[in-house]
Design a protein around this motif. Sequence first.
Motif, PDB file in Angstrom:
ATOM      1  N   LEU A 193       2.153   1.821  -3.468  1.00 19.05           N
ATOM      2  CA  LEU A 193       1.307   2.210  -4.346  1.00 19.05           C
ATOM      3  C   LEU A 193       0.812   3.756  -4.121  1.00 19.05           C
ATOM      4  CD1 LEU A 193      -0.991   1.806  -6.702  1.00 19.05           C
ATOM      5  CD2 LEU A 193      -2.531   1.256  -4.762  1.00 19.05           C
ATOM      6  N   SER A 200       1.981   6.691  -6.905  1.00 17.90           N
ATOM      7  CA  SER A 200       0.789   7.760  -7.302  1.00 17.90           C
ATOM      8  C   SER A 200       1.480   9.171  -6.986  1.00 17.90           C
ATOM      9  CB  SER A 200      -0.512   7.626  -6.421  1.00 17.90           C
ATOM     10  OG  SER A 200      -1.183   6.540  -6.711  1.00 17.90           O
ATOM     11  N   ASN A 244      -7.372   5.195 -10.878  1.00 23.46           N
ATOM     12  CA  ASN A 244      -6.201   5.796 -10.187  1.00 23.46           C
ATOM     13  C   ASN A 244      -5.532   6.468 -11.001  1.00 23.46           C
ATOM     14  OD1 ASN A 244      -4.999   5.603  -7.497  1.00 23.46           O
ATOM     15  ND2 ASN A 244      -3.155   4.940  -8.565  1.00 23.46           N
ATOM     16  N   TYR A 272     -11.289   4.841  -0.635  1.00 23.78           N
ATOM     17  CA  TYR A 272     -11.317   3.676   0.145  1.00 23.78           C
ATOM     18  C   TYR A 272     -10.462   3.706   1.445  1.00 23.78           C
ATOM     19  CZ  TYR A 272     -13.566   2.061  -3.864  1.00 23.78           C
ATOM     20  OH  TYR A 272     -14.462   1.963  -5.029  1.00 23.78           O
ATOM     21  N   LEU A 273      -9.481   4.273   1.538  1.00 20.66           N
ATOM     22  CA  LEU A 273      -8.605   4.380   2.681  1.00 20.66           C
ATOM     23  C   LEU A 273      -9.111   5.475   3.337  1.00 20.66           C
ATOM     24  CD1 LEU A 273      -5.106   4.370   0.970  1.00 20.66           C
ATOM     25  CD2 LEU A 273      -6.237   2.689   2.557  1.00 20.66           C
ATOM     26  N   ILE A 301      -8.711  -0.503 -12.211  1.00 20.35           N
ATOM     27  CA  ILE A 301      -7.854  -0.042 -11.168  1.00 20.35           C
ATOM     28  C   ILE A 301      -8.516   1.125 -10.312  1.00 20.35           C
ATOM     29  CG2 ILE A 301      -5.681   0.948 -10.496  1.00 20.35           C
ATOM     30  CD1 ILE A 301      -4.700  -0.209 -13.387  1.00 20.35           C
ATOM     31  N   PRO A 302      -9.053   0.628  -9.125  1.00 23.09           N
ATOM     32  CA  PRO A 302      -9.715   1.602  -8.416  1.00 23.09           C
ATOM     33  C   PRO A 302      -8.831   2.984  -7.669  1.00 23.09           C
ATOM     34  CG  PRO A 302      -9.052  -0.284  -6.899  1.00 23.09           C
ATOM     35  CD  PRO A 302      -8.711  -0.598  -8.323  1.00 23.09           C
ATOM     36  N   TYR A 303      -9.510   3.735  -7.145  1.00 25.35           N
ATOM     37  CA  TYR A 303      -8.736   4.821  -6.532  1.00 25.35           C
ATOM     38  C   TYR A 303      -8.669   4.650  -5.153  1.00 25.35           C
ATOM     39  CZ  TYR A 303      -7.691   9.545  -5.067  1.00 25.35           C
ATOM     40  OH  TYR A 303      -7.320  10.730  -4.549  1.00 25.35           O
ATOM     41  N   LEU A 304      -7.473   4.127  -4.743  1.00 21.07           N
ATOM     42  CA  LEU A 304      -7.697   3.725  -3.375  1.00 21.07           C
ATOM     43  C   LEU A 304      -7.774   4.654  -2.183  1.00 21.07           C
ATOM     44  CD1 LEU A 304      -4.983   0.853  -3.722  1.00 21.07           C
ATOM     45  CD2 LEU A 304      -7.422   0.606  -3.458  1.00 21.07           C
ATOM     46  N   GLU A 305      -7.403   5.901  -2.683  1.00 19.98           N
ATOM     47  CA  GLU A 305      -7.566   6.939  -1.488  1.00 19.98           C
ATOM     48  C   GLU A 305      -8.827   6.985  -0.962  1.00 19.98           C
ATOM     49  OE1 GLU A 305      -7.151  11.782  -0.712  1.00 19.98           O
ATOM     50  OE2 GLU A 305      -5.834  10.983  -2.394  1.00 19.98           O
ATOM     51  N   LEU A 348       0.932  -1.186   0.107  1.00 23.65           N
ATOM     52  CA  LEU A 348      -0.018  -0.043   0.065  1.00 23.65           C
ATOM     53  C   LEU A 348       0.688   1.155   0.308  1.00 23.65           C
ATOM     54  CD1 LEU A 348      -2.875   1.138  -0.043  1.00 23.65           C
ATOM     55  CD2 LEU A 348      -2.790   0.930   2.459  1.00 23.65           C
TER      56      LEU A 348
END
Length: 124
Positions: A8, A12, A53, A118-119, A112-116, A5
């Motif tokens: 990643l 970014s 992303n 979800y975080l 490819i999701p935008y992880l921010e 993580l």
Amino acid sequence: MAPNLLRLIDWSNRMIERVTSAMLTEADDEKRIATFKLMLGTADHCKRLNNLNGVVEIISGLNSSVLHKTWDTIGEPHHANFEELKELVSRDSNFKNFREYLNATKISPPSIPYLEMYLTDLTS
């Protein structure tokens, strides 16, 4: 945090910096505008490929305040597309526009999701 993580997040951040620096290294205004349009087209293509992303990385880099002068010179169709993508990835109201887009389009794999986003959900 998990090492993958963190990698990643670092990736970014580096991509955002690369987009901005690619714009700033162009001394000629015409080349800078052409690069801006190319990056904007790439972000649009990432959106069609469900690389969300990538969309955020590119638009974040293009949205840098040091590029403000370039925004006004890209021409109306490109400017409208830029504004649309900026609104999509806006962090306002807990990513409201982004969540609405995800719900409306029913994105299916591969993506490819935008992880921010979800975080943020996990930490709030």
